[in-house]
Every structure is written in C-alpha cells, then in structure tokens.
Design a protein around this motif. Structure first.
Motif, PDB file in Angstrom:
ATOM      1  N   GLU A  25       1.122  -1.909   0.287  1.00 36.77           N
ATOM      2  CA  GLU A  25      -0.225   0.623  -0.170  1.00 36.77           C
ATOM      3  C   GLU A  25       0.846   1.403  -0.045  1.00 36.77           C
ATOM      4  O   GLU A  25       0.591   2.175  -0.420  1.00 36.77           O
ATOM      5  N   PHE A  26       1.971   1.474   0.674  1.00 32.55           N
ATOM      6  CA  PHE A  26       2.853   2.848   0.981  1.00 32.55           C
ATOM      7  C   PHE A  26       3.309   2.808  -0.379  1.00 32.55           C
ATOM      8  O   PHE A  26       3.299   3.272  -1.128  1.00 32.55           O
ATOM      9  N   TYR A  27       3.891   1.594  -1.355  1.00 28.63           N
ATOM     10  CA  TYR A  27       3.978   1.628  -2.943  1.00 28.63           C
ATOM     11  C   TYR A  27       3.234   1.614  -3.127  1.00 28.63           C
ATOM     12  O   TYR A  27       3.484   1.324  -4.871  1.00 28.63           O
ATOM     13  N   GLU A  28       2.708   2.411  -2.941  1.00 29.22           N
ATOM     14  CA  GLU A  28       0.854   1.921  -4.237  1.00 29.22           C
ATOM     15  C   GLU A  28       0.981   0.954  -5.205  1.00 29.22           C
ATOM     16  O   GLU A  28       0.314   0.930  -6.556  1.00 29.22           O
ATOM     17  N   THR A  29       1.021  -0.068  -4.795  1.00 29.99           N
ATOM     18  CA  THR A  29       1.208  -1.621  -5.581  1.00 29.99           C
ATOM     19  C   THR A  29       0.350  -2.669  -5.363  1.00 29.99           C
ATOM     20  O   THR A  29      -0.033  -2.745  -3.841  1.00 29.99           O
ATOM     21  N   PRO A  30      -0.824  -2.661  -6.713  1.00 35.48           N
ATOM     22  CA  PRO A  30      -1.833  -3.714  -5.661  1.00 35.48           C
ATOM     23  C   PRO A  30      -1.416  -5.173  -5.107  1.00 35.48           C
ATOM     24  O   PRO A  30      -0.321  -5.674  -6.192  1.00 35.48           O
ATOM     25  N   LEU A  31      -1.384  -5.251  -4.401  1.00 32.53           N
ATOM     26  CA  LEU A  31      -0.941  -6.280  -3.466  1.00 32.53           C
ATOM     27  C   LEU A  31      -2.194  -7.754  -3.791  1.00 32.53           C
ATOM     28  O   LEU A  31      -3.048  -7.962  -3.029  1.00 32.53           O
ATOM     29  N   THR A  32      -2.237  -8.901  -4.765  1.00 32.77           N
ATOM     30  CA  THR A  32      -3.519  -9.816  -4.976  1.00 32.77           C
ATOM     31  C   THR A  32      -2.755 -10.998  -3.586  1.00 32.77           C
ATOM     32  O   THR A  32      -1.739 -11.036  -3.390  1.00 32.77           O
ATOM     33  N   ASP A  33      -4.103 -12.166  -3.714  1.00 35.01           N
ATOM     34  CA  ASP A  33      -3.737 -12.978  -2.413  1.00 35.01           C
ATOM     35  C   ASP A  33      -2.451 -14.242  -3.254  1.00 35.01           C
ATOM     36  O   ASP A  33      -1.733 -14.280  -2.555  1.00 35.01           O
ATOM     37  N   GLN A  34      -2.892 -13.889  -4.530  1.00 39.79           N
ATOM     38  CA  GLN A  34      -2.717 -14.637  -5.041  1.00 39.79           C
ATOM     39  C   GLN A  34      -0.606 -14.123  -5.474  1.00 39.79           C
ATOM     40  O   GLN A  34       0.089 -15.510  -5.297  1.00 39.79           O
TER      41      GLN A  34
END
Length: 152
Positions: A25-34
């Motif tokens: 979130e800090f780096y504005e990068t989507p983190l999916t469960d996968q």
C-alpha cells in the motif's frame, strides 16, 4: 522492549501478510492474494533464492525484510539484494529498520559475500535517513523495462 530478528516461520503468515499489505500500500502496488501466497511460498521454501526475516517486539511482528543473493561479475563475487524492508508505522524510530538491515548484513558476512545493496523511492526521505546512517549512497541510477506477463 528489545527487538529480535529471526527467519520467517510457517506460523508467521497472517502477521507477515498484514505487514506486507501495508508495504504494498505504501508503494501504491496492488497486492493480490495470488502474489502474496506466491511470495510466501518462496520465503518458506528452503531451496528458493528469496529469503525473509521478521522483526519481533514481544510476541508481535513489527517488521520484515526480504532478500536474495545475486552475482557480481565485475567483482567476481556475490552479494545480497534487499528487495523489501518494512517497519510498522508505530514501531518506526525504535531501531527496527536498523536491526533488520544489520541481520541481512550479518548473513552476507556469514556467506562470504561482497556487498548488500538495495534501492528505495527517491521521495522516501524517512527510509533514506535510516539508510544513510548504515550504508553509502551510490551514484548509480536504476532503469527498468516492463515486460508482458506470461499468459496475458
């Protein structure tokens, strides 16, 4: 309270995930469960190149570091690359980042490696203050070429 640093363990998943989600979130990068599950499988596989440490205060995970070895052809040796470093907001300024970096540095020394390297965002001044106190800023500029994902 003191900070302990140790390798990630199977029982750390949910606390680790909470920290890693905040890092993404800090780096504005989507983190999916996968993506999260894939990284966790790497961190917990004894034969995978990606390795991980967690910082613990009391019984709570308060920081993480992910790193891997890489070849240095001109130097004729290998180094450790610190991919991810994150400290929970409420634990910043308490030495957690320093403890994680020192633990990564110690692993590099134990392996006989020549360097520990990492990058950070040009505007992440808080992290740079920590990094400037433990490492030398280089003159290198980083470039990337984004490639299409396989199967897309």
């Amino acid at each position: 309270m003191s900070i302990d640093v140790r390798p990630v363990a199977d029982g750390d998943f949910f606390a680790w995930l909470d920290l890693y989600e905040k890092y993404a979130e800090f780096y504005e990068t989507p983190l999916t469960d996968q993506k999260a599950l894939l990284l966790w499988s790497w961190l917990t596989a004894p034969d995978h190149e990606e390795d991980g440490l967690v910082a613990i205060e009391g019984e709570r995970l308060v920081g993480l570091a992910h790193f891997r070895e890489f070849a240095r052809p001109l130097e004729g040796d290998r180094g450790l690359f610190l991919d991810d470093l994150y400290v929970a907001d409420e634990n910043r300024g308490k030495g957690v980042g320093h403890a994680l970096i020192e633990a990564v540095r110690q692993r590099a020394v134990e392996r006989g490696l020549g360097v520990v390297q990492w990058i950070t965002a040009h505007d992440n001044r808080t992290a740079q203050n920590v990094y400037d106190s433990v490492a030398s800023r280089t003159s290198w500029v980083t470039y990337e070429i984004d490639l299409p994902k396989a199967g897309v």
